[in-house]
Design a protein around this motif. Structure first.
Motif, PDB file in Angstrom:
ATOM      1  N   TYR A 217     -35.027 -10.717  17.322  1.00 57.53           N
ATOM      2  CA  TYR A 217     -35.464 -11.979  16.719  1.00 57.53           C
ATOM      3  C   TYR A 217     -34.907 -13.158  17.519  1.00 57.53           C
ATOM      4  O   TYR A 217     -35.604 -14.144  17.778  1.00 57.53           O
TER       5      TYR A 217
ATOM      6  N   THR B 261     -36.874 -13.570  20.646  1.00 52.89           N
ATOM      7  CA  THR B 261     -38.144 -14.256  20.411  1.00 52.89           C
ATOM      8  C   THR B 261     -37.958 -15.768  20.355  1.00 52.89           C
ATOM      9  O   THR B 261     -38.751 -16.526  20.927  1.00 52.89           O
TER      10      THR B 261
ATOM     11  N   TRP C 118     -44.780 -16.949  20.370  1.00 52.87           N
ATOM     12  CA  TRP C 118     -44.111 -16.271  19.267  1.00 52.87           C
ATOM     13  C   TRP C 118     -44.796 -14.941  18.940  1.00 52.87           C
ATOM     14  O   TRP C 118     -44.145 -13.940  18.673  1.00 52.87           O
ATOM     15  N   ASN C 119     -46.116 -14.927  18.981  1.00 57.67           N
ATOM     16  CA  ASN C 119     -46.866 -13.737  18.619  1.00 57.67           C
ATOM     17  C   ASN C 119     -47.100 -12.793  19.795  1.00 57.67           C
ATOM     18  O   ASN C 119     -47.585 -11.670  19.598  1.00 57.67           O
TER      19      ASN C 119
ATOM     20  N   TRP D  33     -46.775 -10.041  22.457  1.00 55.60           N
ATOM     21  CA  TRP D  33     -46.000  -8.801  22.539  1.00 55.60           C
ATOM     22  C   TRP D  33     -46.376  -7.932  23.746  1.00 55.60           C
ATOM     23  O   TRP D  33     -45.541  -7.205  24.280  1.00 55.60           O
TER      24      TRP D  33
ATOM     25  N   SER E  54     -41.696  -9.148  18.048  1.00 53.56           N
ATOM     26  CA  SER E  54     -43.052  -8.619  17.882  1.00 53.56           C
ATOM     27  C   SER E  54     -43.152  -7.192  18.421  1.00 53.56           C
ATOM     28  O   SER E  54     -43.829  -6.338  17.830  1.00 53.56           O
TER      29      SER E  54
ATOM     30  N   THR F 192     -43.416  -6.217   7.975  1.00 48.96           N
ATOM     31  CA  THR F 192     -43.250  -6.655   9.357  1.00 48.96           C
ATOM     32  C   THR F 192     -44.131  -7.857   9.688  1.00 48.96           C
ATOM     33  O   THR F 192     -43.704  -8.781  10.383  1.00 48.96           O
ATOM     34  N   THR F 193     -45.361  -7.851   9.185  1.00 50.16           N
ATOM     35  CA  THR F 193     -46.242  -8.997   9.421  1.00 50.16           C
ATOM     36  C   THR F 193     -45.715 -10.241   8.737  1.00 50.16           C
ATOM     37  O   THR F 193     -45.742 -11.342   9.309  1.00 50.16           O
TER      38      THR F 193
ATOM     39  N   THR G 272     -42.893 -11.752  10.661  1.00 57.75           N
ATOM     40  CA  THR G 272     -43.332 -12.342  11.926  1.00 57.75           C
ATOM     41  C   THR G 272     -43.973 -13.710  11.734  1.00 57.75           C
ATOM     42  O   THR G 272     -43.713 -14.643  12.500  1.00 57.75           O
TER      43      THR G 272
END
Length: 306
Positions: free
Chosen positions: A92, A95, A225-226, A228, A244, A276-277, A280
């Motif tokens: 985290y 990220t 951020w999103n 991956w 992610s 998890t979603t 995020t």
């Protein structure tokens, strides 16, 4: 001899204003418009509320399809299993670091390039715009990109995530359009006062471009951020993963088994995707209301010209 100013009967004006009433058609339009907007808002909000409800619901309720707007069989097994992992917080933090650094670099490069391309007198401007648009539709391919990143020594570094995505062509074109609509008189006046090109950019243009800058920061921050796949492709060390990738691995490895998370495997397998979603998207959801006004005005200003 003084001219007598015409006298205005303010009382008559107020009375005539009060007598103006909205027509029946306007009232019907207002009601329909309000109903449609409320419905659109509810439809937009429902997926997120349902996601949060599923994250705190039991396996049986989710499997039976009983979860809609409120948790059924409340449990926090999956949430506890995820957040108690030390690597979750390490990833985290990665990220956050990747997003901040990547967004800062992207904003510097995008703003500089867009400001240059907005100048009609720039020699070779059409060629530069053409190259930019070409990269929007055509890419080198996965294998050449992987080989390039490896040869540059960017594997297992932050630069593998930051540099290949440093400029978004869509964001660049929006900022270019905004700068093209910027009043040329202000820049000319600043130049007459002795400001250099960089002085005009930093002291005149950027302070008056807060709306478009806030919009681009939001676009880039959400994208980084999103993101991956670049980290999944170019990083081998789990301690360097963004959250992610960590959550993607949890979904791939724990759905149905709960392996690696501990706790009740059945509960974890049922709602791990929702948890998890939710973890995020939560930071972006919390951030967006504070810059929404800049987002709307920035997109409108940047889309006046194509």
């Amino acid at each position: 001899m003084e001219e007598l100013a015409p006298r205005v009967d303010l009382a008559a004006v107020r009375a005539s204003t009060r007598t103006i009433k909205p027509t029946t058609g306007y009232r019907v339009f207002t009601v329909i418009n309000a109903v449609v907007l409320v419905l659109v808002g509810l439809l937009t909000l429902y997926p997120f509320v349902n996601l949060a409800a599923r994250a705190f619901s039991s396996q049986a309720a989710i499997a039976a399809g009983d979860v809609f707007l409120w948790p059924v069989g409340f449990n926090t097994t999956t949430l506890q299993s995820v957040v108690e992992q030390e690597r979750f917080w390490i990833n985290y933090g990665n990220t956050v670091l990747y997003t901040v650094v990547a967004t800062a670099i992207a904003m510097v490069l995008t703003t500089s390039f867009a400001y240059v391309l907005s100048k009609q007198h720039l020699k070779g401007r059409g060629f530069l715009v053409g190259i930019t648009l070409f990269t929007m539709f055509f890419a080198g391919g996965l294998i050449p990109n992987y080989l390039l990143i490896s040869e540059l020594g960017f594997k297992n570094t932050i630069w593998a995530i930051v540099l290949p995505q440093a400029i978004s062509v869509f964001n660049l074109l929006v900022m270019k359009s905004f700068f093209e609509n910027f009043p040329a008189e202000l820049e000319e006046a600043a130049a007459i006062d002795g400001l250099s090109t960089y002085g005009i950019l930093f002291r005149i243009v950027l302070p008056l471009s807060k709306a478009i800058i806030a919009t681009m920061i939001l676009f880039y921050a959400v994208a980084f951020w999103n993101s991956w796949f670049p980290a999944f492709l170019y990083m081998d060390d789990p301690d360097l993963y963004p959250v992610s990738v960590y959550l993607r691995n949890i979904i791939a490895g724990a759905t149905g088994t709960g392996e690696g998370l501990g706790g009740d495997a059945v509960q974890i397998g049922a709602n791990v995707k929702a948890v998890t979603t939710l973890l995020t998207v939560l930071p972006i959801v919390c951030l967006y209301p504070f810059i929404q006004k800049h987002f709307v005005s920035g997109v409108m200003l940047g889309s006046v010209k194509g």
